[in-house]
Design an enzyme around this catalytic site. Sequence first.
Site, PDB file in Angstrom:
ATOM      1  N   ASP A  11      31.611  45.954  21.665  1.00 37.85           N
ATOM      2  CA  ASP A  11      31.341  45.519  23.038  1.00 37.85           C
ATOM      3  C   ASP A  11      30.147  46.263  23.605  1.00 37.85           C
ATOM      4  O   ASP A  11      29.330  45.708  24.334  1.00 37.85           O
ATOM      5  CB  ASP A  11      32.564  45.792  23.931  1.00 37.85           C
ATOM      6  CG  ASP A  11      33.713  44.876  23.570  1.00 37.85           C
ATOM      7  OD1 ASP A  11      33.509  44.011  22.704  1.00 37.85           O
ATOM      8  OD2 ASP A  11      34.796  45.049  24.140  1.00 37.85           O
ATOM      9  N   TYR A  51      46.052  37.381  37.516  1.00 38.15           N
ATOM     10  CA  TYR A  51      45.128  38.058  38.434  1.00 38.15           C
ATOM     11  C   TYR A  51      44.252  37.094  39.244  1.00 38.15           C
ATOM     12  O   TYR A  51      43.413  37.522  40.026  1.00 38.15           O
ATOM     13  CB  TYR A  51      44.244  39.072  37.711  1.00 38.15           C
ATOM     14  CG  TYR A  51      43.527  38.521  36.482  1.00 38.15           C
ATOM     15  CD1 TYR A  51      42.587  37.505  36.596  1.00 38.15           C
ATOM     16  CD2 TYR A  51      43.792  39.038  35.223  1.00 38.15           C
ATOM     17  CE1 TYR A  51      41.945  37.011  35.487  1.00 38.15           C
ATOM     18  CE2 TYR A  51      43.154  38.555  34.104  1.00 38.15           C
ATOM     19  CZ  TYR A  51      42.227  37.540  34.242  1.00 38.15           C
ATOM     20  OH  TYR A  51      41.598  37.052  33.140  1.00 38.15           O
ATOM     21  N   LEU A  94      32.464  37.337  34.601  1.00 37.05           N
ATOM     22  CA  LEU A  94      32.155  38.285  35.684  1.00 37.05           C
ATOM     23  C   LEU A  94      30.827  38.980  35.417  1.00 37.05           C
ATOM     24  O   LEU A  94      30.516  39.285  34.258  1.00 37.05           O
ATOM     25  CB  LEU A  94      33.252  39.356  35.760  1.00 37.05           C
ATOM     26  CG  LEU A  94      34.631  38.919  36.254  1.00 37.05           C
ATOM     27  CD1 LEU A  94      35.651  40.016  36.015  1.00 37.05           C
ATOM     28  CD2 LEU A  94      34.562  38.572  37.739  1.00 37.05           C
ATOM     29  N   GLU A 121      41.169  46.533  40.330  1.00 34.19           N
ATOM     30  CA  GLU A 121      42.259  46.407  39.359  1.00 34.19           C
ATOM     31  C   GLU A 121      41.704  46.541  37.942  1.00 34.19           C
ATOM     32  O   GLU A 121      40.508  46.287  37.720  1.00 34.19           O
ATOM     33  CB  GLU A 121      42.939  45.042  39.529  1.00 34.19           C
ATOM     34  CG  GLU A 121      42.041  43.897  39.103  1.00 34.19           C
ATOM     35  CD  GLU A 121      42.450  42.553  39.661  1.00 34.19           C
ATOM     36  OE1 GLU A 121      42.227  42.336  40.868  1.00 34.19           O
ATOM     37  OE2 GLU A 121      42.952  41.733  38.886  1.00 34.19           O
ATOM     38  N   LYS A 171      40.456  45.920  34.268  1.00 32.22           N
ATOM     39  CA  LYS A 171      39.944  44.758  33.533  1.00 32.22           C
ATOM     40  C   LYS A 171      40.567  44.818  32.141  1.00 32.22           C
ATOM     41  O   LYS A 171      40.210  45.679  31.325  1.00 32.22           O
ATOM     42  CB  LYS A 171      38.420  44.804  33.438  1.00 32.22           C
ATOM     43  CG  LYS A 171      37.845  43.598  32.722  1.00 32.22           C
ATOM     44  CD  LYS A 171      36.335  43.588  32.833  1.00 32.22           C
ATOM     45  CE  LYS A 171      35.730  42.294  32.314  1.00 32.22           C
ATOM     46  NZ  LYS A 171      36.006  42.013  30.917  1.00 32.22           N
ATOM     47  N   ASP A 216      27.557  47.496  21.977  1.00 29.93           N
ATOM     48  CA  ASP A 216      26.309  46.953  21.427  1.00 29.93           C
ATOM     49  C   ASP A 216      25.984  45.613  22.078  1.00 29.93           C
ATOM     50  O   ASP A 216      24.834  45.296  22.357  1.00 29.93           O
ATOM     51  CB  ASP A 216      26.425  46.771  19.912  1.00 29.93           C
ATOM     52  CG  ASP A 216      26.287  48.100  19.202  1.00 29.93           C
ATOM     53  OD1 ASP A 216      25.739  49.030  19.814  1.00 29.93           O
ATOM     54  OD2 ASP A 216      26.749  48.215  18.055  1.00 29.93           O
TER      55      ASP A 216
HETATM   56  S1  IVH Z   1      38.938  37.855  37.392  1.00 31.28           S
HETATM   57  C1  IVH Z   1      36.276  34.380  38.618  1.00 31.28           C
HETATM   58  N1  IVH Z   1      40.366  39.937  36.824  1.00 31.28           N
HETATM   59  O1  IVH Z   1      37.372  39.416  32.212  1.00 31.28           O
HETATM   60  C2  IVH Z   1      36.863  35.656  38.155  1.00 31.28           C
HETATM   61  N2  IVH Z   1      39.185  38.906  35.049  1.00 31.28           N
HETATM   62  O2  IVH Z   1      34.441  39.085  32.114  1.00 31.28           O
HETATM   63  C3  IVH Z   1      37.816  35.477  37.066  1.00 31.28           C
HETATM   64  N3  IVH Z   1      39.580  39.929  32.868  1.00 31.28           N
HETATM   65  O3  IVH Z   1      37.294  35.949  31.807  1.00 31.28           O
HETATM   66  C4  IVH Z   1      38.177  36.688  36.355  1.00 31.28           C
HETATM   67  N4  IVH Z   1      40.985  41.477  33.541  1.00 31.28           N
HETATM   68  O4  IVH Z   1      39.235  37.229  30.746  1.00 31.28           O
HETATM   69  C5  IVH Z   1      39.549  39.003  36.340  1.00 31.28           C
HETATM   70  N5  IVH Z   1      41.728  41.764  36.431  1.00 31.28           N
HETATM   71  C6  IVH Z   1      40.927  40.834  35.982  1.00 31.28           C
HETATM   72  C7  IVH Z   1      40.594  40.760  34.622  1.00 31.28           C
HETATM   73  C8  IVH Z   1      39.708  39.784  34.197  1.00 31.28           C
HETATM   74  C9  IVH Z   1      40.353  40.946  32.499  1.00 31.28           C
HETATM   75  C10 IVH Z   1      38.728  39.163  31.955  1.00 31.28           C
HETATM   76  C11 IVH Z   1      38.899  37.675  32.038  1.00 31.28           C
HETATM   77  C12 IVH Z   1      37.570  37.160  32.417  1.00 31.28           C
HETATM   78  C13 IVH Z   1      36.661  38.237  31.943  1.00 31.28           C
HETATM   79  C14 IVH Z   1      35.351  38.240  32.686  1.00 31.28           C
END
Ligand code: IVH
Length: 720
Positions: free
Chosen positions: A55, A248, A105, A138, A140, A57
């Site tokens: 990740d 989430y 994101l 929160e 990720k 890289d």
């Molecule tokens: S919110 C429109 N919250 O990260 C926003 N994403 O890089 C939707 N992910 O596709 C995502 N934990 O698979 C959100 N607490 C969290 C998350 C989260 C992991 C992942 C998710 C998303 C990716 C975006």
Amino acid sequence: MTANKDSKIGLGESHLGFLGDKKDEMIVVEMKHASISLRKANLEYYTNDTPSMSDADYDVLKRHYEKLELNFPHLKLKNSPINEIGGPLSEGFSKIEHNVRMLSLGNAFNSKDVKDFDDRIRKYLNLGPTEIVEYTAEPKIDGLSLSVMYEYGELVYAATRGDGVIGENVTNNARVIDSIPKVLVGAPDKLEVRGEIYMTHEDFHQLNIKSAEDKKRLFSNPRNAAAGSLRQLDCEITKQRPLKFIAYAWGALSSSIGETQFTSIQTMKNLGFKVNPLTFNCASTEELLVHYNLIEQKRATLGYDIDGVVYKVNNLSFQERLGFRSTTPRWAIAHKFAAELAWTWLEAIEIQVGRTGALSPVARLKPVTVGGVVVSNATLHNEDYIAGWDSQGNALREGQDIRIGDWVQVYRAGDVIPKIANVDLSKRGVGSVVYDFPKNCPVCGSIAVRDLGDAVRRCGSGITCPAQKIERLKHFVGRSAFDIEGLGGKQIESFFNDDLLSIEGPSDIFTLRKRDEQNAIKLQDRDGWGKKSAEKLFDAIDISRTISLGRLIFSLGIRQVGEQASNLLANHYKTWQKFFEEMITTEEASSTSWEDVNSIDGVGPVMADSLVGTFRNPSQVKAIQNLVSHLSIQDAEPHLGLESPIFGKTLVFTGTLERMSRAEAKATAERMGAKVSGSVSSKTDILIAGLEAGSKAKKAINLGIKVIDEDAWAELIEVK
Ligand code: IVH
């Protein structure tokens, strides 16, 4: 990544200035190059669940690409990989078009990025700096996102993110996951719940143990295990996999479930979804950063992988006004953890004994994911390092020592062995004691001593210590030494521990076939061996009997005499006979042969002393002579010298070479006067990228190092 002919040069921005007219063309090549690598990484990560790029890289490459787009907007590729989410869809599942797109994101990597995020939001909403904008913070979770649709309280379908617009229909699989409710009471008529599917460390570990027992493919990390388990065409398999779901976010809704992000998540909790208890409400970026640190501190104890903290604007009417960019919402951002750092517990300190008797302390850690790799061991270097001193006697970590039970920060960069970077004293237990470095060899019990000025404590029993014997044997069969196919470290250990095989030193390897033929050992009857594999091993051993002088010298494992020095010695003495004669007649600091060995550029008195010491020891000389009697030693070939196009250059090989083995490529390079290194750094001149080249090639590109493919390599070494 595979380098091809028209992408031989990786550009760092600093190299761009002097390129004149060729500049644009080269930038386009570089952009295409990076874009191909990013797409390949997307395909591997999202579609095939088999990432070959870490990740960290990936982030580096993505930022590099984004920078190029930013600095050279007129050269932007038509189909930029930046605007794509997820990967191409796989064939196996039916497809579902998402009601509301599933987005990705944007990333923040430091506190300035977080402040900029807040500034952008204020500007967009026309809010002054004193007005309060609330955010949620929160974890990720490092899993894969899933969208689950409920109509009139019933689960109607579930879909993966796919490319963000169309996902895969995994409804049957979602139905067998415990933490996904099948019916909801009191929910809006239409409710699309979004969250992350993941696997805990413990479940991942157990799954891999079972896979190993069943002789099935192992998963490389919990994320891949989760993805591979969800995307099974047979839901019976998914059912047996311990998948979890945390909600989430949401997609389509027939009526509101809350006024804020925070209360909406509460509603989902009340409806029966698992939500993350580490979701906080923050009133400022300062508070966000406090929670970022708090969540990072908890990272190692969560029992599942997270790779950052997600911040979301709390007020949903603000979210609505802010809306989206092409692939990311303006109202949320992922604040990533520094790729190479993580905190965890130091559970034990183990002492390993190396081939020269060095006692090396190894930290056994509570497993933690650092930059996409689960780390459970780290080096502690030597006893001074544990005590808080560097080799010059200066204080390390402000003089803090490291103790068993400490909360430590692990550092990992590229292929480097992980290290302990820091200790958090506030978490040190009251009963903790200063680590007492052993004064005896933990394997043979002999007294272990430190020479004056040496940071390393060594087992004093010399070549009779079993640990040293084993390590010397491992070194002997290593890649840069005899490199015997089918005889690696694992086999050496089991051979060494098998009394009947009686492998005490390197020469015993070369009598294996004969002893087997005399029915003395019967390798084929042993666990894990058969007639064919035993025969194959004996053949490989026979092949290895022919060896270059440089490799042979290196294989002896003499302290201070590394690969480079072995080649220097070989090139100097040319034949084994000459080398051996000189070594056994050399006397310290007096004879002309002592002067001769010291005259070699790259050989100093410490190395000379170590060499001479080895050849002054009668039992070692006997062992060496015994070994040599089984071999056919190739004289050192003369260097090609300055006419060689790679003379004096430092090369790195990566990926699979198809025309020659790695060993042959390396030997050729060295014969032509180049130095071959295992890792890419600013000192690297050329990287030769074979098939499936991975992170080294990316790193080289980012450093602006010349990258060539195997065809170009073949051309290069064909000296006219
Ligand atoms: S919110 C429109 N919250 O990260 C926003 N994403 O890089 C939707 N992910 O596709 C995502 N934990 O698979 C959100 N607490 C969290 C998350 C989260 C992991 C992942 C998710 C998303 C990716 C975006």
